[in-house]
Structures are given as C-alpha cells and as structure tokens.
Scaffold this motif. Structure first.
Motif, PDB file in Angstrom:
ATOM      1  N   UNK A   1       0.831  -1.204   0.000  1.00 12.03           N
ATOM      2  CA  UNK A   1       0.000   0.000   0.000  1.00 12.03           C
ATOM      3  C   UNK A   1       0.868   1.258   0.000  1.00 12.03           C
ATOM      4  N   UNK A   2       1.870   1.303   0.865  1.00 15.43           N
ATOM      5  CA  UNK A   2       2.713   2.504   0.939  1.00 15.43           C
ATOM      6  C   UNK A   2       3.548   2.677  -0.332  1.00 15.43           C
ATOM      7  N   UNK A   3       4.112   1.576  -0.837  1.00  9.36           N
ATOM      8  CA  UNK A   3       5.002   1.677  -1.993  1.00  9.36           C
ATOM      9  C   UNK A   3       4.295   1.671  -3.328  1.00  9.36           C
ATOM     10  N   UNK A   4       3.338   0.753  -3.537  1.00 13.01           N
ATOM     11  CA  UNK A   4       2.687   0.598  -4.838  1.00 13.01           C
ATOM     12  C   UNK A   4       1.550   1.603  -5.044  1.00 13.01           C
ATOM     13  N   UNK A   5       0.745   1.815  -4.006  1.00 12.67           N
ATOM     14  CA  UNK A   5      -0.407   2.712  -4.150  1.00 12.67           C
ATOM     15  C   UNK A   5      -0.015   4.164  -3.889  1.00 12.67           C
ATOM     16  N   UNK A   6       0.791   4.405  -2.840  1.00 13.17           N
ATOM     17  CA  UNK A   6       1.118   5.778  -2.442  1.00 13.17           C
ATOM     18  C   UNK A   6       2.536   6.208  -2.820  1.00 13.17           C
ATOM     19  N   UNK A   7       3.326   5.282  -3.363  1.00 16.24           N
ATOM     20  CA  UNK A   7       4.654   5.604  -3.883  1.00 16.24           C
ATOM     21  C   UNK A   7       5.569   6.282  -2.855  1.00 16.24           C
ATOM     22  N   UNK A   8       5.634   5.731  -1.639  1.00 14.19           N
ATOM     23  CA  UNK A   8       6.547   6.266  -0.636  1.00 14.19           C
ATOM     24  C   UNK A   8       7.134   5.138   0.194  1.00 14.19           C
ATOM     25  N   UNK A   9       8.400   5.267   0.558  1.00 17.92           N
ATOM     26  CA  UNK A   9       9.060   4.322   1.451  1.00 17.92           C
ATOM     27  C   UNK A   9       9.721   5.037   2.622  1.00 17.92           C
ATOM     28  N   UNK A  10       9.472   6.330   2.771  1.00 20.56           N
ATOM     29  CA  UNK A  10      10.052   7.143   3.843  1.00 20.56           C
ATOM     30  C   UNK A  10       9.219   6.976   5.114  1.00 20.56           C
ATOM     31  N   UNK A  11       9.716   6.187   6.064  1.00 19.11           N
ATOM     32  CA  UNK A  11       8.926   5.854   7.257  1.00 19.11           C
ATOM     33  C   UNK A  11       8.709   7.052   8.179  1.00 19.11           C
ATOM     34  N   UNK A  12       9.452   8.136   7.979  1.00 17.85           N
ATOM     35  CA  UNK A  12       9.277   9.326   8.825  1.00 17.85           C
ATOM     36  C   UNK A  12       8.301  10.325   8.226  1.00 17.85           C
ATOM     37  N   UNK A  13       7.845  10.105   6.995  1.00 13.07           N
ATOM     38  CA  UNK A  13       6.975  11.070   6.324  1.00 13.07           C
ATOM     39  C   UNK A  13       5.523  10.887   6.722  1.00 13.07           C
ATOM     40  N   UNK A  14       4.763  11.970   6.617  1.00 15.51           N
ATOM     41  CA  UNK A  14       3.326  11.913   6.913  1.00 15.51           C
ATOM     42  C   UNK A  14       2.609  11.036   5.900  1.00 15.51           C
ATOM     43  N   UNK A  15       3.017  11.096   4.622  1.00 14.49           N
ATOM     44  CA  UNK A  15       2.363  10.291   3.593  1.00 14.49           C
ATOM     45  C   UNK A  15       2.505   8.808   3.898  1.00 14.49           C
ATOM     46  N   UNK A  16       3.718   8.385   4.286  1.00 12.58           N
ATOM     47  CA  UNK A  16       3.931   6.974   4.617  1.00 12.58           C
ATOM     48  C   UNK A  16       3.050   6.555   5.794  1.00 12.58           C
ATOM     49  N   UNK A  17       3.048   7.337   6.855  1.00 10.23           N
ATOM     50  CA  UNK A  17       2.303   6.961   8.059  1.00 10.23           C
ATOM     51  C   UNK A  17       0.799   7.033   7.851  1.00 10.23           C
ATOM     52  N   UNK A  18       0.337   7.973   7.012  1.00  5.48           N
ATOM     53  CA  UNK A  18      -1.093   7.994   6.664  1.00  5.48           C
ATOM     54  C   UNK A  18      -1.466   6.741   5.892  1.00  5.48           C
ATOM     55  N   UNK A  19      -0.598   6.347   4.958  1.00  2.75           N
ATOM     56  CA  UNK A  19      -0.849   5.130   4.183  1.00  2.75           C
ATOM     57  C   UNK A  19      -0.784   3.890   5.079  1.00  2.75           C
ATOM     58  N   UNK A  20       0.218   3.859   5.977  1.00  4.69           N
ATOM     59  CA  UNK A  20       0.343   2.724   6.889  1.00  4.69           C
ATOM     60  C   UNK A  20      -0.869   2.637   7.820  1.00  4.69           C
ATOM     61  N   UNK A  21      -1.408   3.784   8.227  1.00  5.57           N
ATOM     62  CA  UNK A  21      -2.604   3.790   9.071  1.00  5.57           C
ATOM     63  C   UNK A  21      -3.824   3.262   8.327  1.00  5.57           C
TER      64      UNK A  21
END
Length: 505
Positions: free
Chosen positions: A332-352
C-alpha cells in the motif's frame, strides 16, 4: 449419556474469549511489520523476523493439545490453558511497542505468538468437547464472529487514536508512534478480560461424563474405527523418518554448496529434525517404550485421512493470508502511495490505512460468519469453502490494479468472505473425523497446517520479492491470490466420512 444442547448465550459465553485473543492477534498482524520497519528492518528481511513466532506455535500447539486432553483441575480441562496464555499474551502486548531494538521486538513477537497459541488451541477443542455434531458448526461460526469482531476493534485502534482522539501517529526515527503504543496497551487489557469472561461463565464436562459420551459415540459408529497393525505402523514411521531426514539433508547441502539464501535452511533443517523424531520414536516403539513423547510423534503419522486432505487446503489458504499480513503495508505505501520514507506523513497515513483495510475484512468475516453455515446446508461445506476462497483469491490479485483507498476497502470485502470460511468450515469438517479422546491433540496438530505455510512464506517470500520481483511487495499479494484459489480447488477432494485410525503406539 449424551451432550446436551446449549443455548445461544451458552455458546456465546464459551466463545467470548476469542474476542480478546483475536483483538491481540489483529494488533500483532496489522502493526508488527510497521514496528519492524520503524526499528530498521529492510523489506526483504521482514518475513524472516516473523519466523520465530510460527516455529514456536508449531512446537507448542500439539503439546498443549496433548496435555489439555490429559488435564483435569478444579478450574477445568481447557480453562487453565486459556488463562495462562492470556496472562502471558497481555504482558507481551504491553512490552512489544516499547521495544528499544529490532531484535527485542522480534523476541517479544516470538513469546507473544507462543502465548496466543497456548490460549487459542484449547478453544478449538472446547467446541468439540462441549457441543455435539449438530451444534459444532454453530460453535465454530460463533468463534468466527468473535474473531472477526475482535480483529475489527484491534485493527481499527491505531487509526482511531490518530484520527479521532488526536494521538500522534508519527515519531522520530526508530521510535514507535504513540497511537500504536496505546493500541497495544488497550489490547492487553481486552485480551485478559475476554478470556476471564469465558473462564468464569462456561462449564466443562467432567472426566466421567466425557468417558460415557465417548463410549456412546463408539457404539454409534463402530464401523469408523480401524485398529492398525503395530509392526507395520512402526516400519512405516521408520521409513517416513528416513525419507524426511534424507530429503532435508540433501536440499540443505544444495543450499550450502550454491550459497542460496540462508533462510531456506530453516525449512529443511526442520525437516531433518522431524525425520529424526520419527526415527527415534520408531526405535523406542520397537522396544515397547511408550510415553507422552512417543504418543505425540506417532499420532502425527496416524492422522485421520480427512485431516490429511484438509491439511493441503489449510496450507495454501494460510500461505496466502501470511503473504497478505507481511506485505500489505509495503504494497500500500510503496505501490499505491509511492513512498518508502517511514518518517513522512504520507507513509504513516498510508500505513494507518492498512489497519482500516484489515478492519473491513474482519468486519465482513464477523458479518457473514453465520451466513456460511446456511449456505453450506443448501450446498455443502466443500462447495461453500471453495467459493469463499475463490472470492478471496481474486480480491487479493485485484489489489495490484487498484489506485485509491476506497477501492482497497472493496478488495478487503472479498478477503473477509474467505477469512470467515477459513476460520470455521475446515474445523467443522474436521471435528467429526476426530477421536473424542484426542480432540485437543489433533486440533493442535491441525495447527501445523496453519504454521507450516507461514514458515514457508517467511522462508521464501523475501527471496522471491527480492530476486524475482525487484523488491516490489505487491507481487507477493498476487502470488497469495493464486495460491488461495488453488486451496479452493483442493477442498473438493476432502472426504470426511472415513475410518478413524486407532493405535495404542
């Protein structure tokens, strides 16, 4: 002597503990990869960090099942194991999100999964103990309902804490966010509370009552009993042991010579160990030596035929589920939201969003738990389970083609249908094929086919994702989808009306 019909609320009380068990299990499944990645784990190493937990379950389940079959205390037969597992699991839920290093987190996961297994395995046997054949499907469906409900609440907590209660879902590098920590704390309280409800609000049959019931069942179905030839059975055990040992040794040597991924050793060294166990027990049996060790190992060989057929169904079903649990966050974070930065808001929103997805599939499982037995009555258990697995497999594959959060939730609806069926119908099909005196043990052994696919997945998925899929975890979900469809097809070959194998070892 026969088992009395239990009321809806009596079945409710005896199954309520599963609410707490699955609450904790859901927190573990939805957040462990996130915790590992936050503490510095690479994508290809995440599966192997999960490996200790299922290995522990593989060892613990049949042992707990065997001893729960033999245990009688003032508290009951299965209840002591419910309670011990709940206490240990609750402690681990408080410790897990406070792990200072990756390896402490992995060790805590190991202990927590073992503790969950101590509670979970006797709950399956509890249904077989307390309900007759007509009510067992309802009993397993009730367990599925509480599993779904507990998983919904557990999976949703981090999202609720972050988006409703305003608890931070971000943290400095290497620190678990407060939203995850508080979710685990609540999970610890819910786990022990729910299990205590079952302990204090349900009853178990006395040893004398169960003996009378078992004698009656044997009178009703004498044609299903087969006493094996001991000498031939020992020879078979010795032969199977040598084959396991040789296959494990040869493939381990190939791995060593070709310098293949070290994770592969786990699977094949395990095969060597099981082979040695079979050989040693066969030699002991030749000398008429008999104890708990020889009984536990020999009864693995003498599994009812229906159980062996269901084993393949379970293996591929749980392989698919494990691939989803490991890689959904990264997909979800990498394929759908294109982020792997665990400190970013985008990553954590996607992980949530992943716990929300898991909430949906568990909610669907709870909603359809009582529907599947009705469909099975109109068709059959086999057809119902096959269709449910088809729906789940297609849904997993579809994630690759999705582009939004809402679409991901629709995919989880199909996964939820499969999940509801996996949690109930195989156990309903199995329970009537087991000898009553070994219900706990064989339910524990049946867990092998939940744990083994996890070991296989954790052993090979990291290698496959890295070497074949260029570190794109979404392809692991596609593999899981096709494997789940295969498990549906294998359901058609299961025959439950077969002889029980009785061997005095």
């Amino acid at each position: 002597m026969q088992k009395r019909k239990l009321s809806f609320w009596e079945i409710w009380n005896m199954s309520f503990g599963f609410l707490g068990i699955q609450f904790g299990f859901a927190l573990q499944n939805a957040n462990t990869s996130r915790i590992f990645e936050t503490l510095g784990a690479s994508v290809e190493n995440i599966p192997i960090l999960w490996i200790a937990a299922p290995v522990t379950g593989l060892v613990i389940q049949p042992i707990i099942g065997y001893f729960s079959d033999k245990t009688w205390t003032k508290l009951g037969r299965r209840k002591p194991f419910f309670l011990i597992g709940a206490i240990l699991s609750s402690i681990c839920l408080f410790l897990m999100p406070n792990s200072p290093t990756l390896w402490i987190a992995a060790g805590t996961l190991w202990i927590m999964d073992a503790s969950i297994n101590i509670s979970m395995e006797p709950f399956r046997a509890f249904v077989g103990d307390n309900l007759d054949e007509e009510q067992r499907t309802q009993g397993f469906a009730m367990q599925s309902f509480f599993i779904g409900l507990g998983a919904v609440l557990g999976s949703l907590l981090p999202y609720l804490f972050a988006n409703v209660f305003g608890i931070s879902n971000t943290a400095p590098e290497g620190i678990i966010p407060d939203s995850v920590k508080w979710s685990f704390y609540v999970g610890g309280v819910v786990f022990i509370s729910a299990v205590l409800w079952t302990v204090f609000n349900s009853k178990e049959y006395s040893p004398e009552e169960l003996a009378a019931i078992e004698a009656r069942d044997k009178e009703k179905q004498p044609e299903r009993i087969e006493v094996v030839d001991k000498s031939k059975n020992i020879a078979k055990q010795l032969r199977v042991g040598f084959i396991m040992f040789l296959v494990g040794a040869i493939i381990s040597y190939i791995i060593y010579v070709n310098e293949l991924t070290k994770e592969l050793y786990i699977l094949f060294i395990g095969l060597i160990i099981v082979g040695l166990l079979f050989i040693s027990v066969a030699l002991l049996r030749k000398r008429n030596f008999r104890n708990g060790y020889t009984i536990i190992v020999t009864d693995m060989l003498n599994m009812p035929q229906a159980m062996k057929q269901l084993a393949w169904v379970q293996f591929f079903s749980w392989f698919a589920l494990f691939s989803m649990w490991i890689y959904t966050t990264q997909a979800v974070t990498g394929h759908i939201f294109n982020t792997t930065d665990t400190t970013s808001k985008l990553y954590n929103d996607a992980a949530d969003w992943v716990p929300v997805m898991f909430t949906v599939y568990n909610g669907v499982a709870a909603a359809v738990a009582f529907l599947l037995p009705l469909i099975a009555k109109k068709t059959s258990n086999k057809i119902t389970h096959m269709l449910a697995l088809f729906v789940g497999g297609i849904s997993l594959i579809s994630i690759y083609f999705l582009t939004s959060k809402i679409q991901l939730l629709f995919a989880m609806i199909g996964v939820g249908v499969a999940w509801a069926s996996i949690l109930s119908i195989p156990y309903a099909m199995l329970s009537n094929s087991l000898p009553a005196s070994k219900m706990g043990y064989y339910m524990g052994v049946f867990n092998f086919f939940v744990v083994l696919p996890q070991i296989v997945a954790a052993t090979i998925l990291g290698f496959i994702v890295k070497e074949l899929f260029n570190n794109e975890p979404v392809y692991a979900l596609i593999v899981g989808g096709f494997v789940m469809i295969l498990s549906g097809l294998l359901t058609l070959r299961v025959k439950t009306k077969q002889k029980l194998i009785i061997d005095e070892n």
